[in-house]
Design a protein around this motif. Sequence first.
Motif, PDB file in Angstrom:
ATOM      1  N   ASN A 258       6.649   5.266  -8.933  1.00  0.00           N
ATOM      2  CA  ASN A 258       5.661   4.644  -8.844  1.00  0.00           C
ATOM      3  C   ASN A 258       4.528   5.217  -9.777  1.00  0.00           C
ATOM      4  O   ASN A 258       3.639   4.319 -10.032  1.00  0.00           O
ATOM      5  N   GLY A 259       4.295   6.472  -9.770  1.00  0.00           N
ATOM      6  CA  GLY A 259       3.181   7.068 -10.635  1.00  0.00           C
ATOM      7  C   GLY A 259       3.332   6.620 -11.987  1.00  0.00           C
ATOM      8  O   GLY A 259       2.310   6.613 -12.705  1.00  0.00           O
ATOM      9  N   ARG A 260       4.380   6.874 -12.630  1.00  0.00           N
ATOM     10  CA  ARG A 260       4.848   6.321 -13.976  1.00  0.00           C
ATOM     11  C   ARG A 260       4.378   4.759 -13.976  1.00  0.00           C
ATOM     12  O   ARG A 260       3.772   4.477 -15.184  1.00  0.00           O
TER      13      ARG A 260
ATOM     14  N   MET B 211       0.802  -1.228  -0.050  1.00  0.00           N
ATOM     15  CA  MET B 211       0.016   0.082  -0.128  1.00  0.00           C
ATOM     16  C   MET B 211       0.879   1.208   0.042  1.00  0.00           C
ATOM     17  O   MET B 211       1.809   1.466   0.753  1.00  0.00           O
ATOM     18  N   GLU B 212       0.509   2.184  -0.825  1.00  0.00           N
ATOM     19  CA  GLU B 212       1.206   3.561  -0.980  1.00  0.00           C
ATOM     20  C   GLU B 212       0.428   4.529  -0.401  1.00  0.00           C
ATOM     21  O   GLU B 212      -0.946   4.474  -0.764  1.00  0.00           O
ATOM     22  N   PHE B 213       0.888   5.386   0.623  1.00  0.00           N
ATOM     23  CA  PHE B 213      -0.203   6.282   1.404  1.00  0.00           C
ATOM     24  C   PHE B 213       0.604   7.350   1.584  1.00  0.00           C
ATOM     25  O   PHE B 213       1.897   7.488   1.614  1.00  0.00           O
TER      26      PHE B 213
ATOM     27  N   VAL C 221       3.557   4.151 -18.007  1.00  0.00           N
ATOM     28  CA  VAL C 221       4.282   5.158 -19.001  1.00  0.00           C
ATOM     29  C   VAL C 221       5.752   4.022 -18.722  1.00  0.00           C
ATOM     30  O   VAL C 221       6.048   3.968 -17.508  1.00  0.00           O
ATOM     31  N   PRO C 222       6.419   4.061 -19.857  1.00  0.00           N
ATOM     32  CA  PRO C 222       7.563   3.090 -19.594  1.00  0.00           C
ATOM     33  C   PRO C 222       8.788   4.019 -18.766  1.00  0.00           C
ATOM     34  O   PRO C 222       8.666   5.336 -19.073  1.00  0.00           O
ATOM     35  N   THR C 223       9.505   3.393 -18.065  1.00  0.00           N
ATOM     36  CA  THR C 223      10.637   3.953 -17.203  1.00  0.00           C
ATOM     37  C   THR C 223      11.949   3.750 -17.852  1.00  0.00           C
ATOM     38  O   THR C 223      12.091   3.113 -18.922  1.00  0.00           O
ATOM     39  N   ALA C 224      13.171   4.291 -17.442  1.00  0.00           N
ATOM     40  CA  ALA C 224      14.189   4.352 -18.058  1.00  0.00           C
ATOM     41  C   ALA C 224      14.759   2.797 -18.068  1.00  0.00           C
ATOM     42  O   ALA C 224      15.545   2.461 -18.944  1.00  0.00           O
ATOM     43  N   ASN C 225      14.448   1.851 -17.091  1.00  0.00           N
ATOM     44  CA  ASN C 225      14.887   0.608 -17.231  1.00  0.00           C
ATOM     45  C   ASN C 225      14.143  -0.363 -17.834  1.00  0.00           C
ATOM     46  O   ASN C 225      14.461  -1.477 -18.121  1.00  0.00           O
TER      47      ASN C 225
ATOM     48  N   LEU D  19       9.147   7.448   1.306  1.00  0.00           N
ATOM     49  CA  LEU D  19       9.345   7.476  -0.308  1.00  0.00           C
ATOM     50  C   LEU D  19       9.773   8.870  -0.570  1.00  0.00           C
ATOM     51  O   LEU D  19       9.231   9.895  -0.041  1.00  0.00           O
ATOM     52  N   ASP D  20      10.939   8.982  -1.318  1.00  0.00           N
ATOM     53  CA  ASP D  20      11.440  10.367  -1.693  1.00  0.00           C
ATOM     54  C   ASP D  20      10.461  10.964  -2.956  1.00  0.00           C
ATOM     55  O   ASP D  20       9.929   9.980  -3.440  1.00  0.00           O
ATOM     56  N   LYS D  21      10.895  12.187  -3.551  1.00  0.00           N
ATOM     57  CA  LYS D  21      10.002  12.500  -4.713  1.00  0.00           C
ATOM     58  C   LYS D  21      10.373  11.739  -5.936  1.00  0.00           C
ATOM     59  O   LYS D  21       9.415  11.471  -6.724  1.00  0.00           O
ATOM     60  N   TYR D  22      11.512  10.978  -6.066  1.00  0.00           N
ATOM     61  CA  TYR D  22      11.830  10.339  -7.063  1.00  0.00           C
ATOM     62  C   TYR D  22      11.069   8.862  -7.270  1.00  0.00           C
ATOM     63  O   TYR D  22      10.718   8.443  -7.953  1.00  0.00           O
ATOM     64  N   ALA D  23      10.901   8.352  -6.068  1.00  0.00           N
ATOM     65  CA  ALA D  23      10.174   7.083  -5.754  1.00  0.00           C
ATOM     66  C   ALA D  23       8.900   7.426  -6.099  1.00  0.00           C
ATOM     67  O   ALA D  23       7.995   6.621  -6.579  1.00  0.00           O
ATOM     68  N   VAL D  24       8.255   8.446  -5.498  1.00  0.00           N
ATOM     69  CA  VAL D  24       6.708   8.882  -5.861  1.00  0.00           C
ATOM     70  C   VAL D  24       6.635   8.714  -7.307  1.00  0.00           C
ATOM     71  O   VAL D  24       5.478   8.396  -7.940  1.00  0.00           O
TER      72      VAL D  24
END
Length: 121
Positions: free
Chosen positions: A101-103, A63-65, A108-112, A93-98
């Motif tokens: 997770n949203g992408r 769960m993300e909250f 939306v494809p991620t860099a990996n 979660l830092d802003k990059y993890a948020v």
Amino acid sequence: MNNYELMVIFTPVLSDDEFKAAQRKFTTLVTDNGGSIVAENPWGLKSLAYPIQKKTTGLYWVMEFIAPSDFNEKLKIQLLRDESVLRHMTTKLDKYAVEYNGRKRSGVPTANDKVEEVSNG
């Protein structure tokens, strides 16, 4: 208010209804304490890396909250009191993890992610 991700491993002997009720219990706890649920993902039955309480499988739930930072101690107490919880882990979660997770949720494809090119010819 901070972003968090909670992973819980429930005992595998829970029925589907009991598993859903346990999920509802913790989502309600978050919302009743001023937080909000961003996403839930029940992974279902998975093998454990090592036996926990003589069990080799567990029901995973993520769960993300968003919640105030003082809420984590209340959540931890409730997780430790619940006999159906084998293990739990809360991660801030830092802003990059948020953003990641949203992408990932939106598809939306991620860099990996591998992108294959299709040639016409």
